[in-house]
Design a protein around this motif. Structure first.
Motif, PDB file in Angstrom:
ATOM      1  N   LEU A  11       1.000  -1.613   0.068  1.00 19.87           N
ATOM      2  CA  LEU A  11       0.241  -0.546  -0.215  1.00 19.87           C
ATOM      3  C   LEU A  11       0.907   1.378  -0.102  1.00 19.87           C
ATOM      4  O   LEU A  11       1.990   1.194   0.911  1.00 19.87           O
ATOM      5  CB  LEU A  11      -0.915  -0.034   1.440  1.00 19.87           C
ATOM      6  CG  LEU A  11      -2.201   1.187   1.522  1.00 19.87           C
ATOM      7  CD1 LEU A  11      -3.187   1.295   0.351  1.00 19.87           C
ATOM      8  CD2 LEU A  11      -2.602   1.041   3.097  1.00 19.87           C
ATOM      9  N   VAL A  12       0.763   2.757  -0.907  1.00 15.75           N
ATOM     10  CA  VAL A  12       1.199   3.574  -0.885  1.00 15.75           C
ATOM     11  C   VAL A  12       0.588   4.313  -0.095  1.00 15.75           C
ATOM     12  O   VAL A  12      -0.344   4.509  -0.102  1.00 15.75           O
ATOM     13  CB  VAL A  12       1.569   3.603  -2.291  1.00 15.75           C
ATOM     14  CG1 VAL A  12       2.339   5.183  -2.158  1.00 15.75           C
ATOM     15  CG2 VAL A  12       2.285   2.891  -3.623  1.00 15.75           C
ATOM     16  N   VAL A  13       1.228   5.016   1.110  1.00 14.76           N
ATOM     17  CA  VAL A  13       0.781   6.032   1.392  1.00 14.76           C
ATOM     18  C   VAL A  13       1.799   7.347   1.300  1.00 14.76           C
ATOM     19  O   VAL A  13       2.631   7.363   1.544  1.00 14.76           O
ATOM     20  CB  VAL A  13       0.493   5.915   3.265  1.00 14.76           C
ATOM     21  CG1 VAL A  13      -0.621   4.279   3.538  1.00 14.76           C
ATOM     22  CG2 VAL A  13       1.903   4.820   3.048  1.00 14.76           C
ATOM     23  N   ASP A  14       0.852   8.483   1.698  1.00 14.70           N
ATOM     24  CA  ASP A  14       1.603   9.466   2.466  1.00 14.70           C
ATOM     25  C   ASP A  14       2.756   9.786   3.396  1.00 14.70           C
ATOM     26  O   ASP A  14       3.580  10.226   3.167  1.00 14.70           O
ATOM     27  CB  ASP A  14       1.036  11.600   1.973  1.00 14.70           C
ATOM     28  CG  ASP A  14       0.225  11.111   1.200  1.00 14.70           C
ATOM     29  OD1 ASP A  14       0.716  10.911  -0.401  1.00 14.70           O
ATOM     30  OD2 ASP A  14      -0.975  11.365   0.722  1.00 14.70           O
ATOM     31  N   PRO A  56       6.121   4.564   0.592  1.00  8.48           N
ATOM     32  CA  PRO A  56       5.801   6.472   1.053  1.00  8.48           C
ATOM     33  C   PRO A  56       6.203   6.571  -0.445  1.00  8.48           C
ATOM     34  O   PRO A  56       6.178   5.647  -1.683  1.00  8.48           O
ATOM     35  CB  PRO A  56       6.596   6.975   1.714  1.00  8.48           C
ATOM     36  CG  PRO A  56       8.432   5.777   1.832  1.00  8.48           C
ATOM     37  CD  PRO A  56       7.454   4.654   1.765  1.00  8.48           C
ATOM     38  N   CYS A  57       4.857   7.411  -0.820  1.00  9.80           N
ATOM     39  CA  CYS A  57       5.002   7.817  -1.965  1.00  9.80           C
ATOM     40  C   CYS A  57       6.124   8.151  -2.645  1.00  9.80           C
ATOM     41  O   CYS A  57       7.680   8.469  -2.477  1.00  9.80           O
ATOM     42  CB  CYS A  57       3.788   8.503  -2.123  1.00  9.80           C
ATOM     43  SG  CYS A  57       1.856   8.411  -2.110  1.00  9.80           S
ATOM     44  N   PHE A  61      11.111   1.009  -4.357  1.00  8.75           N
ATOM     45  CA  PHE A  61      10.178   0.040  -4.277  1.00  8.75           C
ATOM     46  C   PHE A  61       8.724  -0.191  -5.338  1.00  8.75           C
ATOM     47  O   PHE A  61       8.673  -0.981  -5.604  1.00  8.75           O
ATOM     48  CB  PHE A  61      10.150  -0.587  -3.719  1.00  8.75           C
ATOM     49  CG  PHE A  61       9.662  -1.585  -3.022  1.00  8.75           C
ATOM     50  CD1 PHE A  61      10.052  -2.236  -3.501  1.00  8.75           C
ATOM     51  CD2 PHE A  61       8.308  -1.950  -2.329  1.00  8.75           C
ATOM     52  CE1 PHE A  61       9.487  -3.869  -3.371  1.00  8.75           C
ATOM     53  CE2 PHE A  61       7.891  -3.473  -2.226  1.00  8.75           C
ATOM     54  CZ  PHE A  61       8.515  -4.159  -2.499  1.00  8.75           C
ATOM     55  N   VAL A  62       7.496   1.244  -5.225  1.00 16.24           N
ATOM     56  CA  VAL A  62       6.826   1.502  -6.463  1.00 16.24           C
ATOM     57  C   VAL A  62       7.272   2.186  -7.561  1.00 16.24           C
ATOM     58  O   VAL A  62       6.796   2.696  -7.460  1.00 16.24           O
ATOM     59  CB  VAL A  62       5.545   2.124  -5.448  1.00 16.24           C
ATOM     60  CG1 VAL A  62       4.963   0.500  -3.778  1.00 16.24           C
ATOM     61  CG2 VAL A  62       6.041   3.006  -4.828  1.00 16.24           C
ATOM     62  N   ILE A  70      -3.491   0.955  -3.321  1.00 15.97           N
ATOM     63  CA  ILE A  70      -2.826  -0.466  -3.248  1.00 15.97           C
ATOM     64  C   ILE A  70      -2.045  -0.441  -4.942  1.00 15.97           C
ATOM     65  O   ILE A  70      -1.903   0.324  -5.739  1.00 15.97           O
ATOM     66  CB  ILE A  70      -3.527  -1.259  -3.546  1.00 15.97           C
ATOM     67  CG1 ILE A  70      -4.478  -1.700  -2.107  1.00 15.97           C
ATOM     68  CG2 ILE A  70      -2.581  -2.586  -4.222  1.00 15.97           C
ATOM     69  CD1 ILE A  70      -5.971  -1.992  -2.791  1.00 15.97           C
ATOM     70  N   HIS A  71      -0.254  -0.508  -4.766  1.00 15.83           N
ATOM     71  CA  HIS A  71       0.412  -0.660  -5.382  1.00 15.83           C
ATOM     72  C   HIS A  71       1.166  -2.012  -6.098  1.00 15.83           C
ATOM     73  O   HIS A  71       0.633  -2.630  -7.474  1.00 15.83           O
ATOM     74  CB  HIS A  71       1.340  -0.636  -5.359  1.00 15.83           C
ATOM     75  CG  HIS A  71       3.017  -0.487  -7.199  1.00 15.83           C
ATOM     76  ND1 HIS A  71       3.219  -1.170  -6.697  1.00 15.83           N
ATOM     77  CD2 HIS A  71       2.973   0.551  -7.303  1.00 15.83           C
ATOM     78  CE1 HIS A  71       4.443  -1.144  -7.405  1.00 15.83           C
ATOM     79  NE2 HIS A  71       4.173  -0.048  -8.413  1.00 15.83           N
ATOM     80  N   HIS A  72       0.849  -3.335  -5.311  1.00 15.63           N
ATOM     81  CA  HIS A  72       0.267  -4.767  -5.973  1.00 15.63           C
ATOM     82  C   HIS A  72       0.349  -4.979  -5.216  1.00 15.63           C
ATOM     83  O   HIS A  72      -0.313  -5.144  -3.835  1.00 15.63           O
ATOM     84  CB  HIS A  72       2.284  -5.211  -6.736  1.00 15.63           C
ATOM     85  CG  HIS A  72       2.965  -4.699  -5.856  1.00 15.63           C
ATOM     86  ND1 HIS A  72       3.864  -3.675  -5.628  1.00 15.63           N
ATOM     87  CD2 HIS A  72       3.624  -6.162  -4.942  1.00 15.63           C
ATOM     88  CE1 HIS A  72       4.717  -4.394  -4.821  1.00 15.63           C
ATOM     89  NE2 HIS A  72       4.845  -5.394  -4.361  1.00 15.63           N
TER      90      HIS A  72
END
Length: 94
Positions: A11-14, A56-57, A61-62, A70-72
């Motif tokens: 999960l990508v988050v701020d 983090p955004c 890695f993302v 959700i990134h993956h």
């Protein structure tokens, strides 16, 4: 079946610290640190046999993904080579 289930969700988050703190307070989840490529670590939470990983955004890695979400989703493959071939056959990059 070529999977044993869900391995983890990224999960990508701020703000990883704020989200991690909230997950701990609201759901009572215990935080661990997950190593990322390049030597960084990020909060992760065990959910049964799966995990939720907060990244983090903008992190490499993302792939620099800049928006929260959700990134993956990673599935556990029981037969890695066969699974990779099957995914490639339907146009999915493993």
């Amino acid at each position: 079946m070529l999977t044993d289930g869900l391995a983890y969700v990224t999960l990508v988050v701020d703000d990883t610290e704020s989200v991690a703190r909230s997950l701990g307070q609201v759901f009572g989840l215990a935080q661990t640190l997950c190593p990322l490529p390049g030597g960084d670590t990020t909060p992760a939470f065990s959910l049964g046999t799966s995990a939720l990983v907060l990244v983090p955004c903008g992190h490499a890695f993302v792939e620099g993904h800049a928006k929260p979400g959700i990134h993956h989703i990673a599935l556990q493959a029981t037969a890695l080579e066969e699974t990779a071939r099957n995914l490639a056959a339907v146009g999915i990059r493993p």
